[in-house]
Scaffold this active site. Structure first.
Site, mmCIF file in Angstrom:
data_model
loop_
_atom_site.group_PDB
_atom_site.id
_atom_site.type_symbol
_atom_site.label_atom_id
_atom_site.label_comp_id
_atom_site.label_asym_id
_atom_site.label_seq_id
_atom_site.Cartn_x
_atom_site.Cartn_y
_atom_site.Cartn_z
ATOM 1 N N ASP A 1 -7.150 -1.297 -4.455
ATOM 2 C CA ASP A 1 -8.203 -0.909 -3.507
ATOM 3 C C ASP A 1 -9.105 0.170 -4.107
ATOM 4 O OD1 ASP A 1 -7.137 -2.615 -1.574
ATOM 5 O OD2 ASP A 1 -5.812 -1.061 -0.799
ATOM 6 N N ASP B 1 0.853 -1.196 0.000
ATOM 7 C CA ASP B 1 0.000 0.000 0.000
ATOM 8 C C ASP B 1 0.882 1.238 0.000
ATOM 9 O OD1 ASP B 1 -2.423 -1.438 0.120
ATOM 10 O OD2 ASP B 1 -2.256 -1.621 2.295
#
Length: 210
Positions: A183, A149
């Site tokens: 995401d 991430d």
């Protein structure tokens, strides 16, 4: 929307997602950040669990290793189900809105599954060093990879006024989660289904009216 256009969307999302993850993994040390704007930073973290870093071992009496394996296997079954749903709605010539949304969800889910399944054997550790691709000693093994991430939007980073009960003087930050392109694709697909529900499921709406 036909199968070709759906595959193009999936390919482009996966391409951007994996390029960004590989770049971050091979250029940043874990925890390193770069400020792009006051409200946007590139911050490298690794997610070993589900959404928002939740681990299965936090919820069930299982070890972190077992929880990670179960979560990865669950993701694989989930992507198979989403893939079948996508193929079915394309075959049935469903509305473009629905196919677009499911294509984005599928692409995002697949992007994160690639990390979970393969990154453990493709990279070495990022703690205190910049990882390398295809090292002699990878940080994990198949099915035990960590999701990369890097997108961080602390749009509000301030301190609660002293007069606020129980919160005065404490830090307040919005938006806290760190996420990735995959995401974003999943969230966008779900958002499309929610906002444009009537366009995505027109037959269902008509049957309910009857």
């Amino acid at each position: 929307m036909n199968l070709k256009k759906s595959l193009i969307i999936i390919f482009l999302v996966l391409l951007v997602d994996q390029i960004s993850k590989i770049y971050i993994k091979t250029h940043f040390i874990l925890g390193e950040s770069v400020t792009v704007f006051n409200w946007f930073k590139i911050l490298f973290i690794e997610n070993e669990g589900a959404a928002w870093g939740t681990k299965l071992s936090d919820l069930l009496p299982v070890s972190e290793t077992s929880g990670k394996l179960v979560l990865t296997i669950f993701r694989l079954f989930a992507i198979i189900g989403i893939g079948y749903w996508l193929w079915d709605i394309i075959r049935k010539e469903a509305p473009k809105t629905l196919i677009l949304a499911v294509s984005l969800i599928f692409a995002g889910a697949l992007g994160n599954i690639i990390d979970s399944v393969f990154y453990g054997i493709l990279f070495n550790d990022s703690v205190g060093q910049v990882a390398t691709l295809l090292p002699d000693t990878p940080y994990g093994k198949l099915f035990y990879g960590k999701v990369v991430d890097m997108l961080y939007f602390p749009m509000i980073d301030t301190t609660w006024p002293d007069w606020v009960p129980s919160l005065g003087g404490k830090n307040f930050r919005f938006f806290e989660p760190v996420f990735n392109v995959a995401d974003t694709a999943i969230s966008t697909g779900v958002g499309i289904l929610i906002v444009f529900n009537k366009k995505a499921f027109p037959k269902m709406e008509k049957s309910e009216q009857v």
